[in-house]
Design a protein around this motif. Sequence first.
Motif, PDB file in Angstrom:
ATOM      1  N   VAL A   1       0.813  -1.214   0.000  1.00 36.45           N
ATOM      2  CA  VAL A   1       0.000   0.000   0.000  1.00 36.45           C
ATOM      3  C   VAL A   1       0.850   1.269   0.000  1.00 36.45           C
ATOM      4  O   VAL A   1       0.704   2.128  -0.871  1.00 36.45           O
ATOM      5  N   VAL A   2       1.748   1.395   0.969  1.00 40.75           N
ATOM      6  CA  VAL A   2       2.540   2.627   1.093  1.00 40.75           C
ATOM      7  C   VAL A   2       3.509   2.785  -0.073  1.00 40.75           C
ATOM      8  O   VAL A   2       3.646   3.875  -0.635  1.00 40.75           O
ATOM      9  N   SER A   3       4.192   1.695  -0.436  1.00 35.15           N
ATOM     10  CA  SER A   3       5.165   1.787  -1.531  1.00 35.15           C
ATOM     11  C   SER A   3       4.472   2.148  -2.846  1.00 35.15           C
ATOM     12  O   SER A   3       4.988   2.936  -3.642  1.00 35.15           O
ATOM     13  N   TYR A   4       3.269   1.575  -3.075  1.00 30.40           N
ATOM     14  CA  TYR A   4       2.520   1.908  -4.290  1.00 30.40           C
ATOM     15  C   TYR A   4       2.059   3.362  -4.248  1.00 30.40           C
ATOM     16  O   TYR A   4       2.143   4.086  -5.247  1.00 30.40           O
ATOM     17  N   PHE A   5       1.585   3.809  -3.071  1.00 32.24           N
ATOM     18  CA  PHE A   5       1.121   5.188  -2.904  1.00 32.24           C
ATOM     19  C   PHE A   5       2.271   6.160  -3.188  1.00 32.24           C
ATOM     20  O   PHE A   5       2.086   7.203  -3.824  1.00 32.24           O
ATOM     21  N   LYS A   6       3.476   5.819  -2.738  1.00 30.37           N
ATOM     22  CA  LYS A   6       4.634   6.690  -2.962  1.00 30.37           C
ATOM     23  C   LYS A   6       4.991   6.753  -4.449  1.00 30.37           C
ATOM     24  O   LYS A   6       5.402   7.809  -4.951  1.00 30.37           O
ATOM     25  N   ARG A   7       4.846   5.628  -5.140  1.00 30.48           N
ATOM     26  CA  ARG A   7       5.097   5.647  -6.593  1.00 30.48           C
ATOM     27  C   ARG A   7       4.047   6.508  -7.293  1.00 30.48           C
ATOM     28  O   ARG A   7       4.353   7.222  -8.261  1.00 30.48           O
ATOM     29  N   TYR A   8       2.818   6.448  -6.803  1.00 27.08           N
ATOM     30  CA  TYR A   8       1.741   7.280  -7.345  1.00 27.08           C
ATOM     31  C   TYR A   8       2.071   8.761  -7.135  1.00 27.08           C
ATOM     32  O   TYR A   8       1.908   9.584  -8.042  1.00 27.08           O
ATOM     33  N   LEU A   9       2.554   9.095  -5.928  1.00 23.65           N
ATOM     34  CA  LEU A   9       2.930  10.478  -5.620  1.00 23.65           C
ATOM     35  C   LEU A   9       4.060  10.964  -6.519  1.00 23.65           C
ATOM     36  O   LEU A   9       4.066  12.108  -6.974  1.00 23.65           O
ATOM     37  N   LEU A  10       5.016  10.086  -6.763  1.00 25.81           N
ATOM     38  CA  LEU A  10       6.148  10.449  -7.614  1.00 25.81           C
ATOM     39  C   LEU A  10       5.689  10.763  -9.032  1.00 25.81           C
ATOM     40  O   LEU A  10       6.156  11.733  -9.655  1.00 25.81           O
ATOM     41  N   ALA A  11       4.758   9.953  -9.529  1.00 23.50           N
ATOM     42  CA  ALA A  11       4.218  10.187 -10.879  1.00 23.50           C
ATOM     43  C   ALA A  11       3.434  11.501 -10.923  1.00 23.50           C
ATOM     44  O   ALA A  11       3.539  12.272 -11.884  1.00 23.50           O
ATOM     45  N   GLN A  12       2.649  11.758  -9.860  1.00 24.13           N
ATOM     46  CA  GLN A  12       1.851  12.982  -9.810  1.00 24.13           C
ATOM     47  C   GLN A  12       2.715  14.227  -9.633  1.00 24.13           C
ATOM     48  O   GLN A  12       2.359  15.309 -10.101  1.00 24.13           O
ATOM     49  N   TYR A  13       3.852  14.054  -8.963  1.00 23.97           N
ATOM     50  CA  TYR A  13       4.754  15.181  -8.726  1.00 23.97           C
ATOM     51  C   TYR A  13       5.215  15.804 -10.045  1.00 23.97           C
ATOM     52  O   TYR A  13       5.387  17.021 -10.151  1.00 23.97           O
ATOM     53  N   LYS A  14       5.395  14.970 -11.048  1.00 24.35           N
ATOM     54  CA  LYS A  14       5.840  15.453 -12.355  1.00 24.35           C
ATOM     55  C   LYS A  14       4.751  16.226 -13.094  1.00 24.35           C
ATOM     56  O   LYS A  14       5.014  16.876 -14.096  1.00 24.35           O
ATOM     57  N   LEU A  15       3.511  16.131 -12.582  1.00 21.38           N
ATOM     58  CA  LEU A  15       2.385  16.827 -13.215  1.00 21.38           C
ATOM     59  C   LEU A  15       2.041  18.147 -12.517  1.00 21.38           C
ATOM     60  O   LEU A  15       1.099  18.823 -12.907  1.00 21.38           O
ATOM     61  N   ILE A  16       2.823  18.479 -11.465  1.00 23.94           N
ATOM     62  CA  ILE A  16       2.578  19.739 -10.749  1.00 23.94           C
ATOM     63  C   ILE A  16       2.756  20.924 -11.700  1.00 23.94           C
ATOM     64  O   ILE A  16       3.721  20.978 -12.460  1.00 23.94           O
ATOM     65  N   ASN A  17       1.785  21.828 -11.621  1.00 22.65           N
ATOM     66  CA  ASN A  17       1.727  23.018 -12.491  1.00 22.65           C
ATOM     67  C   ASN A  17       1.463  22.660 -13.945  1.00 22.65           C
ATOM     68  O   ASN A  17       1.585  23.515 -14.831  1.00 22.65           O
ATOM     69  N   LYS A  18       1.126  21.408 -14.188  1.00 21.66           N
ATOM     70  CA  LYS A  18       0.667  20.979 -15.526  1.00 21.66           C
ATOM     71  C   LYS A  18      -0.800  20.560 -15.420  1.00 21.66           C
ATOM     72  O   LYS A  18      -1.670  21.150 -16.042  1.00 21.66           O
ATOM     73  N   ASP A  19      -1.045  19.501 -14.618  1.00 24.83           N
ATOM     74  CA  ASP A  19      -2.414  19.028 -14.398  1.00 24.83           C
ATOM     75  C   ASP A  19      -2.911  19.280 -12.980  1.00 24.83           C
ATOM     76  O   ASP A  19      -4.113  19.335 -12.740  1.00 24.83           O
TER      77      ASP A  19
END
Length: 403
Positions: free
Chosen positions: A111-129
Amino acid sequence: MNQKKLSIRFVISKAKLNQRGLCPISCRITFENKRKSFSTSLFVAPDCWSAKKQLVLDRDIENQNKNGQLSLISQKINQAYLFLQVQNTEFNVDDILDKYSNKKIKKEDNVVSYFKRYLLAQYKLINKDIKPVTWKKFEYVCNHVASFISFKYHKKDFPLNKLNQQFLNDFEYYLKTEKDQKQVTVNKVIQRFRKPIKLAVSEGYLNHDPFVNHKPNRAKKEVVFLSTEELILLEKHHFEQARLQLVRDLFIFCCYTGLAYHEMANLKKEHLVNGFDGNQWIQIKREKTSKLISVPILPKVKILINKYDSISDYVLPKFSNQKINSYLKEIAWIVGISKKITHHTARKTFASTVLLYNDVPMEIVSELLGHSNMNITQEYYGKVVQKSIGREMVRLSKKLGSS
Protein backbone atom coordinates in the motif's frame (compact mmCIF):
# COMPACT_ATOMS: atom_id res chain seq x y z
CA MET A 1 1.44 -23.35 20.26
CA ASN A 2 3.23 -20.49 18.51
CA GLN A 3 0.96 -19.61 15.60
CA LYS A 4 3.69 -17.57 13.90
CA LYS A 5 6.08 -20.53 13.83
CA LEU A 6 6.60 -22.28 10.50
CA SER A 7 6.18 -26.04 10.47
CA ILE A 8 7.51 -28.21 7.60
CA ARG A 9 6.65 -31.90 7.55
CA PHE A 10 6.92 -34.60 4.93
CA VAL A 11 4.15 -37.20 4.88
CA ILE A 12 3.47 -40.31 2.84
CA SER A 13 0.15 -41.57 1.53
CA LYS A 14 -0.02 -45.36 1.89
CA ALA A 15 -3.40 -45.40 0.17
CA LYS A 16 -1.76 -44.29 -3.09
CA LEU A 17 0.69 -47.15 -3.68
CA ASN A 18 1.88 -47.47 -7.26
CA GLN A 19 2.63 -50.67 -9.16
CA ARG A 20 6.15 -50.78 -7.68
CA GLY A 21 4.74 -50.69 -4.15
CA LEU A 22 5.92 -47.12 -3.54
CA CYS A 23 3.83 -44.28 -2.13
CA PRO A 24 4.18 -40.55 -2.81
CA ILE A 25 5.86 -38.12 -0.40
CA SER A 26 4.06 -34.81 0.12
CA CYS A 27 5.31 -31.69 1.87
CA ARG A 28 2.97 -30.07 4.37
CA ILE A 29 3.56 -26.44 5.41
CA THR A 30 1.72 -25.06 8.45
CA PHE A 31 1.74 -21.37 9.35
CA GLU A 32 -0.68 -19.34 11.46
CA ASN A 33 -2.90 -22.42 11.91
CA LYS A 34 -3.29 -22.76 8.13
CA ARG A 35 -1.93 -25.67 6.16
CA LYS A 36 -0.81 -26.10 2.57
CA SER A 37 0.44 -29.33 0.93
CA PHE A 38 2.19 -30.05 -2.34
CA SER A 39 3.78 -33.04 -4.03
CA THR A 40 7.55 -33.50 -3.87
CA SER A 41 7.44 -35.85 -6.89
CA LEU A 42 9.34 -38.39 -4.75
CA PHE A 43 8.21 -41.95 -3.90
CA VAL A 44 9.27 -44.30 -1.13
CA ALA A 45 8.51 -47.80 0.16
CA PRO A 46 6.22 -47.40 3.23
CA ASP A 47 8.45 -49.61 5.40
CA CYS A 48 11.50 -47.44 4.66
CA TRP A 49 9.92 -44.18 5.79
CA SER A 50 10.42 -42.75 9.30
CA ALA A 51 7.79 -40.10 10.08
CA LYS A 52 9.58 -39.32 13.36
CA LYS A 53 12.99 -38.76 11.79
CA GLN A 54 11.54 -37.39 8.52
CA LEU A 55 13.96 -39.61 6.61
CA VAL A 56 14.12 -42.56 4.25
CA LEU A 57 15.85 -45.22 6.39
CA ASP A 58 17.16 -47.37 3.53
CA ARG A 59 20.85 -46.54 3.00
CA ASP A 60 21.08 -47.31 -0.71
CA ILE A 61 22.23 -44.49 -2.96
CA GLU A 62 18.81 -43.85 -4.50
CA ASN A 63 17.10 -43.38 -1.15
CA GLN A 64 19.94 -41.27 0.25
CA ASN A 65 19.51 -38.99 -2.78
CA LYS A 66 15.83 -38.70 -1.84
CA ASN A 67 16.84 -37.55 1.68
CA GLY A 68 19.09 -34.94 0.08
CA GLN A 69 16.23 -33.69 -2.09
CA LEU A 70 13.86 -33.51 0.91
CA SER A 71 16.50 -31.53 2.83
CA LEU A 72 16.87 -29.14 -0.12
CA ILE A 73 13.08 -28.61 -0.29
CA SER A 74 13.03 -27.82 3.42
CA GLN A 75 15.90 -25.34 3.05
CA LYS A 76 14.19 -23.53 0.16
CA ILE A 77 10.94 -23.22 2.10
CA ASN A 78 12.80 -21.76 5.07
CA GLN A 79 14.58 -19.32 2.75
CA ALA A 80 11.22 -18.21 1.33
CA TYR A 81 9.89 -17.76 4.88
CA LEU A 82 12.92 -15.68 5.95
CA PHE A 83 12.69 -13.56 2.80
CA LEU A 84 9.06 -12.68 3.59
CA GLN A 85 9.97 -11.85 7.18
CA VAL A 86 12.68 -9.43 6.02
CA GLN A 87 10.08 -7.62 3.86
CA ASN A 88 8.39 -6.56 7.13
CA THR A 89 4.86 -7.03 5.76
CA GLU A 90 1.99 -9.38 6.52
CA PHE A 91 2.09 -12.76 4.74
CA ASN A 92 0.41 -16.14 4.98
CA VAL A 93 1.07 -19.78 4.11
CA ASP A 94 0.05 -19.22 0.48
CA ASP A 95 2.66 -16.47 0.15
CA ILE A 96 5.35 -18.82 1.54
CA LEU A 97 4.45 -21.51 -0.97
CA ASP A 98 4.28 -18.99 -3.83
CA LYS A 99 7.69 -17.62 -2.94
CA TYR A 100 9.12 -21.15 -2.71
CA SER A 101 7.65 -21.90 -6.15
CA ASN A 102 9.06 -18.62 -7.54
CA LYS A 103 5.59 -17.41 -8.39
CA LYS A 104 5.05 -13.64 -8.60
CA ILE A 105 2.88 -12.77 -5.63
CA LYS A 106 0.85 -9.61 -5.38
CA LYS A 107 1.93 -8.99 -1.81
CA GLU A 108 5.21 -7.59 -3.14
CA ASP A 109 3.19 -4.54 -4.17
CA ASN A 110 2.31 -2.86 -0.91
CA VAL A 111 0.00 0.00 0.00
CA VAL A 112 2.54 2.63 1.09
CA SER A 113 5.17 1.79 -1.53
CA TYR A 114 2.52 1.91 -4.29
CA PHE A 115 1.12 5.19 -2.90
CA LYS A 116 4.63 6.69 -2.96
CA ARG A 117 5.10 5.65 -6.59
CA TYR A 118 1.74 7.28 -7.34
CA LEU A 119 2.93 10.48 -5.62
CA LEU A 120 6.15 10.45 -7.61
CA ALA A 121 4.22 10.19 -10.88
CA GLN A 122 1.85 12.98 -9.81
CA TYR A 123 4.75 15.18 -8.73
CA LYS A 124 5.84 15.45 -12.35
CA LEU A 125 2.38 16.83 -13.22
CA ILE A 126 2.58 19.74 -10.75
CA ASN A 127 1.73 23.02 -12.49
CA LYS A 128 0.67 20.98 -15.53
CA ASP A 129 -2.41 19.03 -14.40
CA ILE A 130 -2.39 19.60 -10.63
CA LYS A 131 -1.48 22.33 -8.17
CA PRO A 132 1.34 21.97 -5.59
CA VAL A 133 -1.18 22.30 -2.76
CA THR A 134 -3.22 19.40 -4.18
CA TRP A 135 -0.16 17.16 -4.36
CA LYS A 136 0.70 18.09 -0.77
CA LYS A 137 -2.74 16.96 0.40
CA PHE A 138 -2.20 13.52 -1.15
CA GLU A 139 1.21 13.32 0.51
CA TYR A 140 -0.45 13.98 3.90
CA VAL A 141 -2.84 11.09 3.22
CA CYS A 142 0.05 8.78 2.37
CA ASN A 143 1.71 9.71 5.68
CA HIS A 144 -1.54 8.99 7.53
CA VAL A 145 -1.80 5.56 5.88
CA ALA A 146 1.81 4.74 6.80
CA SER A 147 1.34 5.80 10.43
CA PHE A 148 -1.88 3.76 10.66
CA ILE A 149 -0.18 0.59 9.36
CA SER A 150 2.64 1.07 11.85
CA PHE A 151 0.13 1.65 14.68
CA LYS A 152 -2.24 -1.20 13.80
CA TYR A 153 0.03 -3.90 12.38
CA HIS A 154 3.47 -2.87 13.70
CA LYS A 155 4.77 -3.07 10.13
CA LYS A 156 6.21 -0.58 7.68
CA ASP A 157 3.78 -1.58 4.95
CA PHE A 158 0.70 -3.66 4.16
CA PRO A 159 0.01 -5.93 1.12
CA LEU A 160 -2.17 -4.32 -1.51
CA ASN A 161 -3.92 -7.60 -2.29
CA LYS A 162 -5.12 -7.82 1.32
CA LEU A 163 -6.70 -4.38 1.40
CA ASN A 164 -10.34 -4.87 2.40
CA GLN A 165 -13.36 -3.27 4.02
CA GLN A 166 -12.07 -3.95 7.53
CA PHE A 167 -8.81 -2.10 6.77
CA LEU A 168 -10.79 0.98 5.71
CA ASN A 169 -13.07 0.82 8.76
CA ASP A 170 -10.06 0.54 11.07
CA PHE A 171 -8.27 3.36 9.23
CA GLU A 172 -11.29 5.64 9.60
CA TYR A 173 -11.54 4.79 13.30
CA TYR A 174 -7.81 5.52 13.70
CA LEU A 175 -8.15 8.95 12.08
CA LYS A 176 -10.97 9.88 14.46
CA THR A 177 -9.49 8.50 17.68
CA GLU A 178 -5.73 8.80 17.28
CA LYS A 179 -5.54 11.81 14.92
CA ASP A 180 -8.61 13.54 16.38
CA GLN A 181 -9.96 14.37 12.92
CA LYS A 182 -13.55 15.46 12.33
CA GLN A 183 -15.80 13.49 9.99
CA VAL A 184 -15.47 15.99 7.14
CA THR A 185 -11.66 15.69 7.26
CA VAL A 186 -11.83 11.89 7.51
CA ASN A 187 -14.05 11.77 4.43
CA LYS A 188 -11.55 13.87 2.49
CA VAL A 189 -8.68 11.55 3.51
CA ILE A 190 -10.63 8.45 2.44
CA GLN A 191 -11.63 10.15 -0.81
CA ARG A 192 -8.00 10.94 -1.67
CA PHE A 193 -6.81 7.50 -0.55
CA ARG A 194 -9.21 5.94 -3.03
CA LYS A 195 -7.51 7.50 -6.07
CA PRO A 196 -4.25 5.49 -6.03
CA ILE A 197 -6.13 2.35 -4.90
CA LYS A 198 -8.52 2.56 -7.87
CA LEU A 199 -5.47 2.82 -10.11
CA ALA A 200 -3.96 -0.25 -8.40
CA VAL A 201 -7.17 -2.18 -9.09
CA SER A 202 -7.05 -1.24 -12.78
CA GLU A 203 -3.42 -2.39 -12.94
CA GLY A 204 -4.30 -5.77 -11.47
CA TYR A 205 -2.74 -5.49 -8.02
CA LEU A 206 -6.14 -6.08 -6.43
CA ASN A 207 -8.97 -8.31 -7.61
CA HIS A 208 -11.63 -5.88 -6.46
CA ASP A 209 -12.10 -2.31 -5.28
CA PRO A 210 -12.20 -2.38 -1.45
CA PHE A 211 -14.02 0.97 -1.48
CA VAL A 212 -17.09 -0.38 -3.30
CA ASN A 213 -19.09 -1.07 -0.14
CA HIS A 214 -17.45 1.60 2.02
CA LYS A 215 -19.94 4.29 2.99
CA PRO A 216 -18.39 7.15 4.98
CA ASN A 217 -20.53 8.77 7.64
CA ARG A 218 -22.21 11.94 6.57
CA ALA A 219 -20.40 15.03 7.84
CA LYS A 220 -22.33 17.89 9.34
CA LYS A 221 -21.51 20.94 7.23
CA GLU A 222 -21.90 24.04 9.34
CA VAL A 223 -21.41 27.25 7.42
CA VAL A 224 -20.04 30.00 9.68
CA PHE A 225 -20.67 33.50 8.34
CA LEU A 226 -21.31 36.99 9.65
CA SER A 227 -24.88 38.22 9.87
CA THR A 228 -25.84 41.57 8.34
CA GLU A 229 -25.67 43.19 11.78
CA GLU A 230 -22.23 41.70 12.54
CA LEU A 231 -20.89 42.76 9.14
CA ILE A 232 -22.07 46.34 9.66
CA LEU A 233 -20.60 46.34 13.18
CA LEU A 234 -17.23 45.27 11.81
CA GLU A 235 -17.32 47.81 8.96
CA LYS A 236 -18.08 50.75 11.24
CA HIS A 237 -15.50 49.98 13.91
CA HIS A 238 -12.26 51.95 13.75
CA PHE A 239 -9.17 50.18 15.08
CA GLU A 240 -6.36 52.22 16.57
CA GLN A 241 -3.74 49.63 15.64
CA ALA A 242 -2.80 49.77 11.93
CA ARG A 243 -2.33 45.98 11.66
CA LEU A 244 -5.88 45.33 12.87
CA GLN A 245 -7.30 48.01 10.60
CA LEU A 246 -5.53 46.45 7.61
CA VAL A 247 -6.67 42.90 8.43
CA ARG A 248 -10.23 44.18 8.91
CA ASP A 249 -10.09 45.80 5.46
CA LEU A 250 -8.74 42.64 3.82
CA PHE A 251 -11.53 40.66 5.47
CA ILE A 252 -14.23 43.12 4.39
CA PHE A 253 -12.81 43.11 0.85
CA CYS A 254 -13.41 39.36 0.66
CA CYS A 255 -16.85 39.66 2.28
CA TYR A 256 -17.90 41.57 -0.84
CA THR A 257 -15.91 39.62 -3.46
CA GLY A 258 -15.89 36.03 -2.14
CA LEU A 259 -12.21 35.64 -2.96
CA ALA A 260 -10.32 32.93 -1.09
CA TYR A 261 -7.01 33.89 0.52
CA HIS A 262 -4.82 32.79 -2.40
CA GLU A 263 -6.84 34.76 -4.96
CA MET A 264 -6.91 37.84 -2.71
CA ALA A 265 -3.15 37.68 -2.03
CA ASN A 266 -2.34 37.33 -5.74
CA LEU A 267 -4.87 39.82 -7.04
CA LYS A 268 -3.14 42.20 -9.45
CA LYS A 269 -4.34 45.33 -11.21
CA GLU A 270 -4.40 43.39 -14.47
CA HIS A 271 -7.22 41.31 -12.96
CA LEU A 272 -9.42 44.42 -12.74
CA VAL A 273 -11.19 44.65 -16.10
CA ASN A 274 -14.07 46.56 -17.65
CA GLY A 275 -17.05 44.25 -18.07
CA PHE A 276 -19.75 43.94 -20.68
CA ASP A 277 -21.96 46.24 -18.57
CA GLY A 278 -19.40 49.05 -18.48
CA ASN A 279 -18.59 48.39 -14.83
CA GLN A 280 -15.36 47.08 -13.37
CA TRP A 281 -15.03 43.35 -12.63
CA ILE A 282 -12.45 41.10 -11.03
CA GLN A 283 -11.40 38.28 -13.36
CA ILE A 284 -9.00 35.72 -11.91
CA LYS A 285 -8.46 31.94 -11.95
CA ARG A 286 -9.29 30.03 -8.79
CA GLU A 287 -6.22 28.26 -7.43
CA LYS A 288 -8.29 25.28 -6.25
CA THR A 289 -10.25 24.54 -9.44
CA SER A 290 -8.38 26.56 -12.11
CA LYS A 291 -11.79 27.94 -13.05
CA LEU A 292 -11.98 31.54 -14.27
CA ILE A 293 -14.22 33.60 -11.99
CA SER A 294 -15.72 37.00 -12.68
CA VAL A 295 -16.92 39.08 -9.73
CA PRO A 296 -18.46 42.57 -10.03
CA ILE A 297 -16.64 45.26 -8.06
CA LEU A 298 -19.21 46.57 -5.61
CA PRO A 299 -18.95 50.17 -4.24
CA LYS A 300 -17.42 49.07 -0.89
CA VAL A 301 -14.79 47.04 -2.75
CA LYS A 302 -13.97 50.03 -4.95
CA ILE A 303 -13.35 52.16 -1.84
CA LEU A 304 -10.84 49.64 -0.49
CA ILE A 305 -9.08 49.34 -3.88
CA ASN A 306 -8.64 53.11 -3.98
CA LYS A 307 -7.53 53.19 -0.34
CA TYR A 308 -4.61 50.84 -0.97
CA ASP A 309 -3.76 51.96 -4.48
CA SER A 310 0.02 52.08 -4.91
CA ILE A 311 2.76 51.70 -7.49
CA SER A 312 2.77 47.96 -6.79
CA ASP A 313 1.22 45.55 -9.29
CA TYR A 314 -0.84 44.05 -6.47
CA VAL A 315 -4.24 45.48 -5.53
CA LEU A 316 -3.89 44.88 -1.78
CA PRO A 317 -0.99 44.82 0.71
CA LYS A 318 0.61 41.42 1.35
CA PHE A 319 -0.26 39.69 4.61
CA SER A 320 0.12 36.02 5.55
CA ASN A 321 -2.98 33.90 6.03
CA GLN A 322 -1.69 32.72 9.40
CA LYS A 323 -1.37 36.27 10.74
CA ILE A 324 -4.75 37.26 9.29
CA ASN A 325 -6.47 34.40 11.12
CA SER A 326 -4.59 35.21 14.31
CA TYR A 327 -5.56 38.89 14.22
CA LEU A 328 -9.18 38.10 13.30
CA LYS A 329 -9.56 36.41 16.70
CA GLU A 330 -8.45 39.66 18.32
CA ILE A 331 -10.72 41.71 16.06
CA ALA A 332 -13.76 39.54 16.84
CA TRP A 333 -13.14 39.93 20.58
CA ILE A 334 -12.78 43.73 20.33
CA VAL A 335 -15.92 44.17 18.22
CA GLY A 336 -17.96 41.67 20.24
CA ILE A 337 -18.46 38.91 17.68
CA SER A 338 -18.64 35.55 19.48
CA LYS A 339 -18.19 33.42 16.36
CA LYS A 340 -14.85 31.82 15.56
CA ILE A 341 -13.92 33.62 12.34
CA THR A 342 -11.11 33.05 9.88
CA HIS A 343 -10.31 34.55 6.51
CA HIS A 344 -12.49 31.88 4.88
CA THR A 345 -15.47 33.19 6.89
CA ALA A 346 -15.43 36.21 4.57
CA ARG A 347 -16.05 33.96 1.56
CA LYS A 348 -18.95 32.30 3.40
CA THR A 349 -20.32 35.73 4.34
CA PHE A 350 -20.20 36.82 0.70
CA ALA A 351 -22.20 33.76 -0.39
CA SER A 352 -24.70 33.90 2.48
CA THR A 353 -25.27 37.42 3.80
CA VAL A 354 -24.30 39.44 0.73
CA LEU A 355 -25.75 37.21 -2.01
CA LEU A 356 -28.30 34.63 -0.84
CA TYR A 357 -29.89 36.87 1.82
CA ASN A 358 -30.35 39.44 -0.93
CA ASP A 359 -32.18 36.93 -3.11
CA VAL A 360 -29.36 36.25 -5.59
CA PRO A 361 -30.16 32.86 -7.25
CA MET A 362 -28.11 29.82 -6.23
CA GLU A 363 -26.72 29.26 -9.74
CA ILE A 364 -25.30 32.80 -9.82
CA VAL A 365 -23.79 32.31 -6.35
CA SER A 366 -22.15 29.11 -7.59
CA GLU A 367 -20.70 30.96 -10.59
CA LEU A 368 -19.40 33.88 -8.51
CA LEU A 369 -17.74 31.52 -6.01
CA GLY A 370 -16.08 29.56 -8.82
CA HIS A 371 -17.39 26.19 -7.63
CA SER A 372 -16.72 23.32 -10.01
CA ASN A 373 -20.42 22.35 -9.97
CA MET A 374 -23.75 23.42 -8.48
CA ASN A 375 -23.94 20.43 -6.14
CA ILE A 376 -21.10 21.84 -4.03
CA THR A 377 -22.92 25.17 -3.63
CA GLN A 378 -26.23 23.50 -2.76
CA GLU A 379 -24.55 21.15 -0.29
CA TYR A 380 -22.97 24.00 1.63
CA TYR A 381 -25.57 26.73 1.30
CA GLY A 382 -28.87 24.86 1.04
CA LYS A 383 -29.63 25.50 4.72
CA VAL A 384 -28.82 29.19 4.27
CA VAL A 385 -31.53 29.38 1.61
CA GLN A 386 -33.96 27.63 3.98
CA LYS A 387 -33.17 30.20 6.68
CA SER A 388 -33.73 32.98 4.17
CA ILE A 389 -37.10 31.49 3.23
CA GLY A 390 -37.96 31.14 6.92
CA ARG A 391 -37.05 34.77 7.52
CA GLU A 392 -39.30 35.91 4.67
CA MET A 393 -42.14 33.76 5.98
CA VAL A 394 -41.85 35.43 9.39
CA ARG A 395 -42.04 38.84 7.71
CA LEU A 396 -45.05 37.68 5.68
CA SER A 397 -46.79 36.38 8.80
CA LYS A 398 -46.29 39.71 10.57
CA LYS A 399 -47.53 41.59 7.53
CA LEU A 400 -50.64 39.44 7.17
CA GLY A 401 -51.26 39.54 10.91
CA SER A 402 -51.28 43.34 10.99
CA SER A 403 -53.64 43.70 8.04
